[in-house]
Write an enzyme that holds these catalytic residues in place. Structure first.
Site, PDB file in Angstrom:
ATOM      1  N   ILE A  63      10.080 -87.690 -85.405  1.00  0.00           N
ATOM      2  CA  ILE A  63      11.194 -86.901 -85.930  1.00  0.00           C
ATOM      3  C   ILE A  63      12.447 -87.720 -85.701  1.00  0.00           C
ATOM      4  O   ILE A  63      12.654 -88.261 -84.615  1.00  0.00           O
ATOM      5  CB  ILE A  63      11.287 -85.505 -85.279  1.00  0.00           C
ATOM      6  CG1 ILE A  63      12.506 -84.745 -85.839  1.00  0.00           C
ATOM      7  CG2 ILE A  63      11.275 -85.567 -83.785  1.00  0.00           C
ATOM      8  CD1 ILE A  63      12.573 -83.288 -85.466  1.00  0.00           C
ATOM      9  N   ALA A  64      13.240 -87.839 -86.743  1.00  0.00           N
ATOM     10  CA  ALA A  64      14.498 -88.579 -86.647  1.00  0.00           C
ATOM     11  C   ALA A  64      15.573 -87.830 -87.418  1.00  0.00           C
ATOM     12  O   ALA A  64      15.329 -87.354 -88.523  1.00  0.00           O
ATOM     13  CB  ALA A  64      14.333 -89.987 -87.220  1.00  0.00           C
ATOM     14  N   VAL A  65      16.748 -87.747 -86.827  1.00  0.00           N
ATOM     15  CA  VAL A  65      17.899 -87.126 -87.475  1.00  0.00           C
ATOM     16  C   VAL A  65      19.027 -88.148 -87.428  1.00  0.00           C
ATOM     17  O   VAL A  65      19.305 -88.736 -86.382  1.00  0.00           O
ATOM     18  CB  VAL A  65      18.301 -85.809 -86.771  1.00  0.00           C
ATOM     19  CG1 VAL A  65      19.575 -85.233 -87.370  1.00  0.00           C
ATOM     20  CG2 VAL A  65      17.162 -84.791 -86.849  1.00  0.00           C
ATOM     21  N   GLU A  97       4.883 -86.909 -77.786  1.00  0.00           N
ATOM     22  CA  GLU A  97       5.405 -87.744 -76.713  1.00  0.00           C
ATOM     23  C   GLU A  97       6.899 -87.898 -76.950  1.00  0.00           C
ATOM     24  O   GLU A  97       7.336 -88.028 -78.089  1.00  0.00           O
ATOM     25  CB  GLU A  97       4.779 -89.152 -76.696  1.00  0.00           C
ATOM     26  CG  GLU A  97       3.328 -89.194 -76.309  1.00  0.00           C
ATOM     27  CD  GLU A  97       2.421 -89.194 -77.531  1.00  0.00           C
ATOM     28  OE1 GLU A  97       2.920 -89.430 -78.648  1.00  0.00           O
ATOM     29  OE2 GLU A  97       1.224 -88.943 -77.366  1.00  0.00           O
ATOM     30  N   TYR A 109      12.439 -79.421 -77.370  1.00  0.00           N
ATOM     31  CA  TYR A 109      11.005 -79.128 -77.398  1.00  0.00           C
ATOM     32  C   TYR A 109      10.662 -77.983 -76.444  1.00  0.00           C
ATOM     33  O   TYR A 109       9.860 -77.112 -76.779  1.00  0.00           O
ATOM     34  CB  TYR A 109      10.188 -80.378 -77.074  1.00  0.00           C
ATOM     35  CG  TYR A 109      10.495 -81.537 -77.991  1.00  0.00           C
ATOM     36  CD1 TYR A 109      10.857 -81.346 -79.329  1.00  0.00           C
ATOM     37  CD2 TYR A 109      10.458 -82.846 -77.525  1.00  0.00           C
ATOM     38  CE1 TYR A 109      11.152 -82.405 -80.167  1.00  0.00           C
ATOM     39  CE2 TYR A 109      10.746 -83.922 -78.370  1.00  0.00           C
ATOM     40  CZ  TYR A 109      11.093 -83.686 -79.678  1.00  0.00           C
ATOM     41  OH  TYR A 109      11.393 -84.734 -80.513  1.00  0.00           O
TER      42      TYR A 109
END
Length: 144
Positions: A63-65, A97, A109
């Site tokens: 996941i990248a923003v 992870e 998370y």
């Protein structure tokens, strides 16, 4: 790939690895754009989950923003949709992870119901540990 490199260097995936991920029948990727029209839209983020058919486990792959879209709820939205996809694929647990030196991501998370399962020592380049996290019963999660 520019956002991948910006977000994860020196641990970023190669173009070949990313292509294999996106093309896999077992993964689902989401892409978020910012802008009123798609033609001029800017990539705001992306996220992927591995949820093989017939498996009871799913794995958040990445996941990248983009920096100018962080802390606005996009990461939570992407994660919630990945969790919902895992639940629809009948996963009973979702794993991920996260870098031990990324408390912001760890807090996100945890707020989505993930608990710490263990640590993978020196998992990332530079000797950074990975915190392994798990969400049980994603279909029952408030996030989904």
């Amino acid at each position: 790939m520019a956002l991948e490199r910006l977000s994860f260097a020196p641990d970023d995936w190669s173009s070949e690895s990313m292509t294999r991920e996106i093309e896999s029948e077992h993964t689902m990727y989401l892409v978020a754009f910012a802008g009123a029209q798609l033609a001029g839209a800017q990539l705001a983020g992306y996220a992927g989950v591995l949820a093989p058919s017939g498996s009871t486990d799913a794995d958040i792959q990445t996941i990248a923003v983009a920096p100018d879209h962080r802390r606005a709820g996009l990461g939570r939205e992407l994660m919630s949709r990945l969790i919902a996809h895992a639940a629809s694929a009948r996963a009973k647990a979702v794993f991920l992870e996260v870098r031990a030196d990324n408390p912001g991501a760890q807090q996100l998370y945890r707020s989505l119901g993930f608990g710490e399962l263990g640590v993978r020592p020196r998992y990332y380049r530079g000797g950074i540990d990975a915190v392994v996290m798990k969400l049980d019963h994603p279909g029952e999660s408030g996030a989904a």
